[in-house]
Design an enzyme around this catalytic site. Sequence first.
Site, PDB file in Angstrom:
ATOM      1  N   ASP A 185      28.180  44.969  38.346  1.00  0.00           N
ATOM      2  CA  ASP A 185      27.492  45.988  39.152  1.00  0.00           C
ATOM      3  C   ASP A 185      27.001  47.085  38.207  1.00  0.00           C
ATOM      4  O   ASP A 185      27.089  46.942  36.972  1.00  0.00           O
ATOM      5  CB  ASP A 185      28.405  46.503  40.282  1.00  0.00           C
ATOM      6  CG  ASP A 185      29.561  47.361  39.787  1.00  0.00           C
ATOM      7  OD1 ASP A 185      29.724  47.508  38.561  1.00  0.00           O
ATOM      8  OD2 ASP A 185      30.301  47.889  40.637  1.00  0.00           O
ATOM      9  N   CYS A 226      33.048  45.233  36.715  1.00  0.00           N
ATOM     10  CA  CYS A 226      32.783  46.387  37.593  1.00  0.00           C
ATOM     11  C   CYS A 226      33.593  47.552  37.037  1.00  0.00           C
ATOM     12  O   CYS A 226      34.094  47.467  35.901  1.00  0.00           O
ATOM     13  CB  CYS A 226      33.085  46.073  39.071  1.00  0.00           C
ATOM     14  SG  CYS A 226      34.820  45.869  39.488  1.00  0.00           S
ATOM     15  N   THR A 255      36.560  48.784  37.736  1.00  0.00           N
ATOM     16  CA  THR A 255      37.962  48.454  37.472  1.00  0.00           C
ATOM     17  C   THR A 255      38.182  46.973  37.165  1.00  0.00           C
ATOM     18  O   THR A 255      39.229  46.611  36.606  1.00  0.00           O
ATOM     19  CB  THR A 255      38.815  48.773  38.709  1.00  0.00           C
ATOM     20  OG1 THR A 255      38.293  48.013  39.809  1.00  0.00           O
ATOM     21  CG2 THR A 255      38.789  50.257  39.040  1.00  0.00           C
ATOM     22  N   GLY A 256      37.275  46.134  37.602  1.00  0.00           N
ATOM     23  CA  GLY A 256      37.465  44.681  37.549  1.00  0.00           C
ATOM     24  C   GLY A 256      38.154  44.164  38.801  1.00  0.00           C
ATOM     25  O   GLY A 256      38.242  42.952  39.020  1.00  0.00           O
ATOM     26  N   ILE A 257      38.630  45.091  39.629  1.00  0.00           N
ATOM     27  CA  ILE A 257      39.410  44.683  40.811  1.00  0.00           C
ATOM     28  C   ILE A 257      38.504  44.169  41.937  1.00  0.00           C
ATOM     29  O   ILE A 257      38.734  43.086  42.487  1.00  0.00           O
ATOM     30  CB  ILE A 257      40.268  45.857  41.328  1.00  0.00           C
ATOM     31  CG1 ILE A 257      41.319  46.251  40.287  1.00  0.00           C
ATOM     32  CG2 ILE A 257      40.949  45.484  42.648  1.00  0.00           C
ATOM     33  CD1 ILE A 257      42.063  47.545  40.623  1.00  0.00           C
ATOM     34  N   GLY A 258      37.484  44.940  42.274  1.00  0.00           N
ATOM     35  CA  GLY A 258      36.630  44.560  43.403  1.00  0.00           C
ATOM     36  C   GLY A 258      35.964  43.214  43.185  1.00  0.00           C
ATOM     37  O   GLY A 258      35.919  42.377  44.103  1.00  0.00           O
ATOM     38  N   HIS A 306      48.436  29.857  31.881  1.00  0.00           N
ATOM     39  CA  HIS A 306      49.293  29.623  33.047  1.00  0.00           C
ATOM     40  C   HIS A 306      48.512  29.451  34.343  1.00  0.00           C
ATOM     41  O   HIS A 306      48.938  28.711  35.223  1.00  0.00           O
ATOM     42  CB  HIS A 306      50.272  30.787  33.230  1.00  0.00           C
ATOM     43  CG  HIS A 306      51.343  30.833  32.191  1.00  0.00           C
ATOM     44  ND1 HIS A 306      52.482  31.596  32.312  1.00  0.00           N
ATOM     45  CD2 HIS A 306      51.449  30.203  30.989  1.00  0.00           C
ATOM     46  CE1 HIS A 306      53.251  31.439  31.241  1.00  0.00           C
ATOM     47  NE2 HIS A 306      52.628  30.608  30.414  1.00  0.00           N
ATOM     48  N   ARG A 341      54.050  22.266  34.303  1.00  0.00           N
ATOM     49  CA  ARG A 341      54.541  22.904  35.534  1.00  0.00           C
ATOM     50  C   ARG A 341      53.491  23.816  36.167  1.00  0.00           C
ATOM     51  O   ARG A 341      53.503  24.037  37.389  1.00  0.00           O
ATOM     52  CB  ARG A 341      55.818  23.702  35.250  1.00  0.00           C
ATOM     53  CG  ARG A 341      55.605  24.921  34.371  1.00  0.00           C
ATOM     54  CD  ARG A 341      56.924  25.550  33.950  1.00  0.00           C
ATOM     55  NE  ARG A 341      56.748  26.818  33.242  1.00  0.00           N
ATOM     56  CZ  ARG A 341      56.371  26.932  31.963  1.00  0.00           C
ATOM     57  NH1 ARG A 341      56.085  25.846  31.253  1.00  0.00           N
ATOM     58  NH2 ARG A 341      56.274  28.122  31.387  1.00  0.00           N
ATOM     59  N   HIS A 342      52.577  24.311  35.330  1.00  0.00           N
ATOM     60  CA  HIS A 342      51.556  25.220  35.867  1.00  0.00           C
ATOM     61  C   HIS A 342      50.557  24.479  36.758  1.00  0.00           C
ATOM     62  O   HIS A 342      49.992  25.073  37.673  1.00  0.00           O
ATOM     63  CB  HIS A 342      50.823  25.924  34.726  1.00  0.00           C
ATOM     64  CG  HIS A 342      51.753  26.706  33.835  1.00  0.00           C
ATOM     65  ND1 HIS A 342      52.495  27.757  34.297  1.00  0.00           N
ATOM     66  CD2 HIS A 342      52.070  26.550  32.523  1.00  0.00           C
ATOM     67  CE1 HIS A 342      53.237  28.239  33.304  1.00  0.00           C
ATOM     68  NE2 HIS A 342      52.993  27.522  32.218  1.00  0.00           N
TER      69      HIS A 342
HETATM   70  C1  RB5 Z   1      31.604  51.307  41.891  1.00  0.00           C
HETATM   71  O1  RB5 Z   1      31.595  52.681  42.017  1.00  0.00           O
HETATM   72  C2  RB5 Z   1      33.040  50.788  41.830  1.00  0.00           C
HETATM   73  O2  RB5 Z   1      33.672  50.948  43.059  1.00  0.00           O
HETATM   74  C3  RB5 Z   1      33.084  49.340  41.389  1.00  0.00           C
HETATM   75  O3  RB5 Z   1      32.453  49.222  40.157  1.00  0.00           O
HETATM   76  C4  RB5 Z   1      34.442  48.700  41.208  1.00  0.00           C
HETATM   77  O4  RB5 Z   1      35.272  49.496  40.430  1.00  0.00           O
HETATM   78  C5  RB5 Z   1      35.096  48.192  42.412  1.00  0.00           C
HETATM   79  O5  RB5 Z   1      36.158  47.584  42.374  1.00  0.00           O
END
Ligand code: RB5
Length: 152
Positions: A8, A66, A68-71, A99, A133-134
Amino acid sequence: MRVAIGADHAGYAMKEELKDVLREEGIEFLDVGTMNGDESVDYPDFAEAVARKVASGEFDRGVIVCGTGIGVAIAANKVRGIRAANCNDTVCARLSREHNDANVLTVGSRIIGPAVAREILKIWLRADFEGGRHSRRINKISEIEERSGANE
Ligand code: RB5
Protein backbone atom coordinates in the site's frame (compact mmCIF):
# COMPACT_ATOMS: atom_id res chain seq x y z
CA MET A 1 11.54 -18.86 -8.46
CA ARG A 2 8.94 -16.23 -9.44
CA VAL A 3 7.77 -13.66 -6.90
CA ALA A 4 4.69 -11.40 -6.83
CA ILE A 5 5.24 -8.23 -4.82
CA GLY A 6 2.88 -5.48 -3.67
CA ALA A 7 2.34 -2.75 -1.10
CA ASP A 8 0.00 0.00 0.00
CA HIS A 9 1.07 3.66 0.12
CA ALA A 10 2.79 3.14 3.50
CA GLY A 11 4.84 0.27 2.10
CA TYR A 12 5.58 1.70 -1.33
CA ALA A 13 9.16 2.89 -0.66
CA MET A 14 10.09 -0.35 1.08
CA LYS A 15 8.61 -2.33 -1.81
CA GLU A 16 10.97 -0.50 -4.15
CA GLU A 17 13.91 -1.43 -1.87
CA LEU A 18 12.84 -5.07 -1.86
CA LYS A 19 12.55 -5.11 -5.66
CA ASP A 20 16.24 -4.18 -5.71
CA VAL A 21 16.97 -7.28 -3.61
CA LEU A 22 15.01 -9.44 -6.07
CA ARG A 23 16.98 -7.93 -8.97
CA GLU A 24 20.28 -8.54 -7.16
CA GLU A 25 19.27 -12.15 -6.51
CA GLY A 26 18.27 -12.61 -10.15
CA ILE A 27 14.68 -13.43 -9.22
CA GLU A 28 11.88 -12.77 -11.69
CA PHE A 29 9.06 -10.72 -10.17
CA LEU A 30 5.76 -9.00 -10.88
CA ASP A 31 4.88 -5.74 -9.10
CA VAL A 32 1.10 -5.54 -8.58
CA GLY A 33 1.31 -1.99 -7.14
CA THR A 34 0.73 0.43 -5.64
CA MET A 35 2.93 2.53 -7.87
CA ASN A 36 3.41 5.59 -5.65
CA GLY A 37 3.52 6.49 -1.98
CA ASP A 38 1.52 9.69 -2.24
CA GLU A 39 -1.97 8.41 -2.90
CA SER A 40 -3.73 6.68 -0.01
CA VAL A 41 -4.94 3.22 -1.03
CA ASP A 42 -6.48 0.23 0.75
CA TYR A 43 -4.00 -2.51 1.68
CA PRO A 44 -6.42 -5.47 1.22
CA ASP A 45 -6.54 -4.75 -2.54
CA PHE A 46 -2.80 -5.30 -2.94
CA ALA A 47 -2.65 -8.15 -0.45
CA GLU A 48 -5.33 -10.00 -2.39
CA ALA A 49 -3.63 -9.33 -5.73
CA VAL A 50 -0.37 -10.87 -4.51
CA ALA A 51 -2.13 -13.74 -2.73
CA ARG A 52 -4.13 -14.69 -5.85
CA LYS A 53 -0.98 -14.77 -7.98
CA VAL A 54 0.60 -17.22 -5.53
CA ALA A 55 -2.52 -19.29 -4.86
CA SER A 56 -3.06 -19.79 -8.61
CA GLY A 57 0.45 -21.24 -8.98
CA GLU A 58 1.46 -18.53 -11.42
CA PHE A 59 4.00 -17.30 -8.86
CA ASP A 60 5.91 -19.32 -6.27
CA ARG A 61 6.07 -16.75 -3.50
CA GLY A 62 4.65 -13.38 -2.55
CA VAL A 63 5.97 -10.34 -0.70
CA ILE A 64 3.69 -7.60 0.64
CA VAL A 65 4.49 -4.42 2.54
CA CYS A 66 2.21 -2.17 4.58
CA GLY A 67 2.83 0.01 7.62
CA THR A 68 3.02 -2.89 10.05
CA GLY A 69 2.80 -5.94 7.79
CA ILE A 70 -0.19 -7.02 9.85
CA GLY A 71 -3.11 -5.89 7.70
CA VAL A 72 -1.73 -7.39 4.52
CA ALA A 73 -0.97 -10.68 6.29
CA ILE A 74 -4.52 -10.91 7.64
CA ALA A 75 -5.96 -10.16 4.20
CA ALA A 76 -3.64 -12.52 2.28
CA ASN A 77 -4.41 -15.36 4.66
CA LYS A 78 -8.07 -15.22 3.62
CA VAL A 79 -7.11 -16.73 0.26
CA ARG A 80 -7.08 -20.52 0.17
CA GLY A 81 -3.59 -21.98 0.13
CA ILE A 82 -1.88 -18.85 1.38
CA ARG A 83 0.38 -18.99 4.41
CA ALA A 84 1.39 -15.38 4.92
CA ALA A 85 3.85 -14.63 7.72
CA ASN A 86 4.42 -11.15 9.09
CA CYS A 87 8.16 -11.17 9.82
CA ASN A 88 9.82 -8.05 11.09
CA ASP A 89 12.94 -9.90 12.22
CA THR A 90 15.29 -12.39 10.60
CA VAL A 91 14.63 -15.29 13.02
CA CYS A 92 10.92 -15.27 12.23
CA ALA A 93 11.74 -14.96 8.52
CA ARG A 94 13.82 -18.16 8.64
CA LEU A 95 11.41 -20.08 10.86
CA SER A 96 8.38 -19.05 8.81
CA ARG A 97 9.93 -20.99 5.95
CA GLU A 98 11.44 -23.91 7.89
CA HIS A 99 8.43 -24.64 10.10
CA ASN A 100 5.42 -22.98 8.47
CA ASP A 101 6.28 -23.22 4.76
CA ALA A 102 5.19 -19.58 4.44
CA ASN A 103 4.53 -18.74 0.81
CA VAL A 104 3.95 -15.03 1.44
CA LEU A 105 6.22 -12.72 3.45
CA THR A 106 4.87 -9.49 4.86
CA VAL A 107 6.92 -6.73 6.47
CA GLY A 108 6.09 -3.42 8.12
CA SER A 109 7.69 -0.28 6.76
CA ARG A 110 6.81 1.65 9.92
CA ILE A 111 8.31 -1.04 12.15
CA ILE A 112 11.68 -1.83 10.56
CA GLY A 113 14.18 0.00 8.39
CA PRO A 114 15.21 -0.86 4.84
CA ALA A 115 18.45 -2.64 5.78
CA VAL A 116 16.61 -5.05 8.09
CA ALA A 117 13.86 -5.57 5.51
CA ARG A 118 16.43 -6.42 2.84
CA GLU A 119 18.09 -8.98 5.13
CA ILE A 120 14.73 -10.49 6.09
CA LEU A 121 13.85 -10.99 2.42
CA LYS A 122 17.21 -12.57 1.55
CA ILE A 123 16.94 -15.05 4.43
CA TRP A 124 13.31 -15.83 3.65
CA LEU A 125 14.07 -16.51 -0.03
CA ARG A 126 16.91 -18.90 0.82
CA ALA A 127 15.35 -20.86 3.68
CA ASP A 128 13.66 -24.18 2.89
CA PHE A 129 10.70 -25.93 4.49
CA GLU A 130 11.95 -28.72 6.77
CA GLY A 131 8.95 -31.01 6.21
CA GLY A 132 8.67 -33.94 8.64
CA ARG A 133 6.48 -33.17 11.64
CA HIS A 134 5.83 -29.71 10.24
CA SER A 135 4.05 -31.19 7.21
CA ARG A 136 1.44 -32.76 9.45
CA ARG A 137 0.75 -29.36 11.00
CA ILE A 138 0.56 -27.60 7.64
CA ASN A 139 -1.95 -30.22 6.54
CA LYS A 140 -4.04 -29.43 9.60
CA ILE A 141 -4.03 -25.76 8.62
CA SER A 142 -5.35 -26.77 5.18
CA GLU A 143 -8.06 -28.80 6.89
CA ILE A 144 -9.15 -25.70 8.82
CA GLU A 145 -9.45 -23.89 5.47
CA GLU A 146 -11.63 -26.69 4.13
CA ARG A 147 -13.90 -26.58 7.16
CA SER A 148 -14.14 -22.79 6.90
CA GLY A 149 -14.92 -22.71 3.19
CA ALA A 150 -12.08 -20.34 2.33
CA ASN A 151 -12.01 -18.80 -1.15
CA GLU A 152 -10.49 -20.57 -4.12
C1 RB5 B 1 -2.10 2.51 6.48
O1 RB5 B 1 -2.19 3.71 7.16
C2 RB5 B 1 -1.87 1.36 7.46
O2 RB5 B 1 -3.00 1.14 8.23
C3 RB5 B 1 -1.45 0.10 6.74
O3 RB5 B 1 -0.31 0.36 5.99
C4 RB5 B 1 -1.12 -1.12 7.58
O4 RB5 B 1 -0.23 -0.79 8.59
C5 RB5 B 1 -2.24 -1.93 8.03
O5 RB5 B 1 -2.08 -2.98 8.65
